[in-house]
Structure formats: C-alpha cells, structure tokens
Design a protein around this motif. Sequence first.
Motif, short mmCIF file in Angstrom:
data_model
loop_
_atom_site.label_atom_id
_atom_site.label_comp_id
_atom_site.label_asym_id
_atom_site.label_seq_id
_atom_site.Cartn_x
_atom_site.Cartn_y
_atom_site.Cartn_z
N THR A 1 0.84 -1.19 0.00
CA THR A 1 0.00 0.00 0.00
C THR A 1 0.88 1.24 0.00
OG1 THR A 1 -1.84 -1.08 1.14
CG2 THR A 1 -1.72 1.32 1.29
N ASN B 1 -3.35 7.21 -3.72
CA ASN B 1 -3.29 5.90 -3.07
C ASN B 1 -3.11 4.81 -4.12
OD1 ASN B 1 -3.82 7.02 -0.56
ND2 ASN B 1 -6.03 6.72 -0.71
N THR C 1 -2.80 0.43 -4.09
CA THR C 1 -2.69 -0.88 -3.43
C THR C 1 -2.42 -1.92 -4.51
OG1 THR C 1 -4.23 -0.27 -1.67
CG2 THR C 1 -3.83 -2.62 -2.01
#
Length: 642
Positions: free
Chosen positions: A559, A606, A608
Amino acid sequence: MIKIPKRHFLWPSFLVLFALLTLPFQGYAKFPVSDIPENLLVDANSVFRIHNMHVKIESPSTFSIMREIAVTILNENGKGPDIMVMSYDKYSKANFVDGVIYDANGKVIEKIKKRDLIDQSLYNNYSLYEDNRILAYQPLISSYPYTVHYRYEEVYTRGMYYTMSFFPNVSFNISVEKAQLRIEYPDDMELRYRVYPSGSDVKNEPYTLGRMQLYSQYENVAAATREYLSPGIKYALPGIIFSPNKFEFAGFYGTSNTWQEFGSWQWQMNKGLDELPQSRIDQLNALVANIESDREKVKAVYEFMQSRTRYVNITLGIGGLQPFSAETVEQNGYGDCKALTNYMMAMLKSIGIESHYTLVKAGLGEYGFYKDFSAFQFNHAILCVPLDGDTVWLECTSQITPFGHLGDFTDNRPVLVIREDGGHLTHTYGYQPMENIKSSNISVNLTGQGHAEASINLTRGGIYFVDYQRQMRMSPEDQKKWIYRAFAFPNYELKDYSIQSFIEPDPVAQINLDVSLRSLASVTGSRLILSVSDLLGGRITPVRVRNRTQPFIEKFPTTYIDTLVINLPENYTLANELPDLILESEFGTYSMSVQNEDNRVVFIRNLTTREGFFEPDLYQDYFRFFQNISRADQQQLIFNAN
C-alpha cells in the motif's frame, strides 16, 4: 605372382589409425564456433556444446557425479559457465580429469592441469568454522569467443538427502547444442523426479542386473531471455529435479517419500540437543515469573537471547544440517541459524512453552521451492512458536530484528516445521497490504519565486521496515549522506531530520525531514507550475514485453499512501482543475484526487498492489494498468497569481 606377407597388410592400417589418433595434435579443430547452429546464437551469451551429467547412486550412503562440459563463451556477458568448480568436504572428494581451452577456430590455447586449480574455502571470509572447500579454475581470457572443455568427478560418502537439478541451459541467455542426463541407481531404491515442462520425454527403466537408469537427452535448445518479473528458469526452460527416496548421512538414515518422513529424519538429528544448564533454566523462569501472557513471556526470552548471542556461520562436518547443542551456544554465546534457533527453542522449553525448529528457503520466496517434492531444499532455520489463536515466527540470528518480525527474507513462503511426529509443511505469515506500507505526508510552503520550505514525513512498514534498520544505527554524518543519496528531491538542502522506529503495534520506521527546495516550481509569467512527482516520486512503467512467453509474479502486496499539502503564496489560486481518478484491475487499485481549499491545495494519491502468479497473456493488461498510473503521476499543478 609375388606373395606379400600378411604382416605387411597391417602397416597401412596402423598408419591410418595413428593419423586419426593424432589429429588433435596436428591442428584438427575441435568445437569451432562456426559449427554452432545459427538459432543457438540468438539471444545467447554462451553456448553449451556438451553438457553431460552422469550420476551413479550406489547405496543410500554413497553416490558419485561425473560431469563433462564444453562451453563456448561468446562475449563478456557469457562468462561464468566457463568456471569449473568442484566441491569437497569430510564426506566427499573431487577428482579433476582433464581440461582444454580452445580459440574461436577450435585450436588449443592451453591445457588445464591439476596444479592450475585453486583450492579454497567454499565460504571464503564468511564462515567461522567450516570444512567445505572447492577446487576451481577460472579462465583468464579476454578475447572472445573461446571454448572451455573439462571433465571432473565428485564422489560422496553420504546420501543424497537434498533435491538435485539438471537444467541443460543452466540459466537465461545460454543455449545448448547437446546435453545428457544419466542417473543409475539400485532397483531397491526409488528415484523421485519431476520433469519440466511436464510431459517431456524421460526414460526410466532397467539398466543392468539390480540397477535402474533414468536417461534424458537434449539437442539444440535455444536460449531464453529472462523477462521482467519472471519467476525463474523452471518456467522458461526444460529440466529435471530428482532425489532418491532413501539416504544416510553420518549414521542417520532417512526416507523422503513424504514431508513427514523427511522431517522425522531432521528430528532424529536434533534430538537431545535442547538441554540447558540448571542455572540458566532458573534464570529464565525468574525472568518471566511476573509475566502473565505466554506471548509476553516468549518476547522476554527472545530479547534476552538477542542480548547475549551473535550469529556466525558454522558448517563443520554434519554442521550444515545438525545444530550445535544448546549447551554449546550457552557456553560460547554464538552460533549459526540452526544453533541459535535450537538454543531459543531450548530456552522456551525451560519455561514450559512449546516451539518447533523450522526449515525455510530464505530469500527466494515460494516460487523457488518445490512444494510437491519432499527433500532438503532449505538454507535457513527459524523458530515456530504456536500460541493460542496465533503463531509467532522468530528470526534468531539478528540482534536488532523486532520480536515476531520476519521481513522479506522469510515471510510468506513454505516452511517445514519439525516435530516429534515428523515434518509438517506450512506457511509463514504473509504481510497484508496495509502492513507493507510506504506512506508520505508532505507539507510545502511555496513562494511566488517557486522556492519552498517543506516538512516531509515518511513511514515504512512490513517488509520495508528492515530496509531502514541499518540507517538508524549510523552516525549522524553518515545518516545525512544516506538521506541525500536516498531521496532525490530537486535542489534541496537538508535543514533537520530524524530517523526512528516504532515497534508496537507493528514495526514501522519513520523518517522526518525539514528541507529547503530551490526552484521547486517553475515560474512562467504570473504562473507557478509544480510537478507532483518531484516530491512524491512517480511510478515507473514496467518494461514492455511483446509476445511474452513466461509467467510473471508480484511477490508482495503493498500500500502506497501519499498526501501533498501545498500552501500557496498570497493571491495565488489553482488554475487547472484535475478530475478525480480511479483505476482498478486484478493487479491493484489506484486513486488520485485534488482538493482545492482556501489558499492551499491537497493532492492525495493511493495505490494498493496485489501479489500473485499471473499467466503470460495477462502481461499486457498489467503493463497498461501501471502505464496509466505512471501517466497520472506525471500531473502538473498550475497556480495563477490573481
């Protein structure tokens, strides 16, 4: 008619035979490069002209390996296969037969003599105690191409307890003209093997009275180039792994039809080596007397063990498999991974907590491990501590690794837990995406001239934590040098910094930097233009591989969380509105958003990623996913003066 005596007819025949036998010494070319088929030169740095391996298993306790290799080195990148290495120790010996080096035309450059070989430790300058040695020869030739042809034999007075392999190409960018594997073994033993690719032709049949033979040959095997994220050679090139089902080493007899059987053999070797003196037992029980939970007791003993031991490599005799006793470690204060793991197990036993010696193939991950092939494939030992509702894995060779932390050296892979009832194949803990974290929180005060002062907070956890342990122990001067090397912010000057770790609840490293950045934003008239990637970094687009043939892997889920707060100069506002972006695929999820607030802009990103083993036809989807992320990361923020 004149009769010629019969003996005179023999003379011309002898001359022909003599001429044939002496051809190599009269200029006959051997292994000329011109004889190599064109297809074997494609993507090849070296070519095996001959690659033969003959294994003779005489009994569970004795076997030999005869090798013949002729390899043509085409260029500097092909060096390596031309190095001859024979290993020997207390239980084996090495016999050099002969060797010759030829030039490109197949003419002899030199003959290798036994006196030319180097005899040295296998773990030179690495092991404190060991008796593993090598006889080696490395050609010192810089004119390419050339060919090295050698033969040698290794004879073992111990059994083959481990997995052996024969991959004719050995590695990527090597092609094979001819190769052959022969394995002879008694018919009262079973030879276990796996063939890659599955279904390849291998003969395993009666050979002579009481003997069996496995035979496989290869011709004109073209070189393969390692593709980006390839899991290894067995997924790209043909080969065989093998091991007999019976073996003996130093009086310990074992079988390996199952992992449980193999683990029983290791248990027998370890049996009785976990005894400690009563004085240490009393001290350990006093140490945990006021601790209620078993987990905290294990932690206290682990940290005590770390404080009084250090790691050394020891491979004397059977030491490569059998740990030194706990009492020996107690006396000396050092040991290898096996000895320290056994020592920690003995200490937990003394306070009434069960734990298990565990074998692991460290470093490579599970894609270098054959789960369905029960034989020794390991290079490290750790400790398994089963607790109620949890299993703690302990790395016993490090004085600084936090309790229960494995890192990418031994996390998320098959391991063999050794118990009294045998071996049990299980899996170490795999860090979750939010544990394998790389995050940044950056606050920037931007001036109208494009300069900036910034406060940068970086957090690293999971497998990334151990990357920063060494830096925490550097001198301040070395830490500053490391920071300038590690972080490529544009035109920056380090004003202040701190590097620290937080162990609970999960180990993380934090790096805090205060920096001045000259010309962070470019000035164009009344505009300031700032590239987000200058501060946050950008994702690198994966290598483009067209017509991919090999599968690919992502070893770890990760992450990334990045927040960039830009405090604008007075009277400046955001000129370009960037729409929110979300990208989703089976390889991960990416999102980006820009929040335009009073006199400041907040950029949030972000990502992931998911771990996995993926087939070749998915690579183009993988490439496009990360290509789109890379493009998003290159966004620019434009600020106008009102």
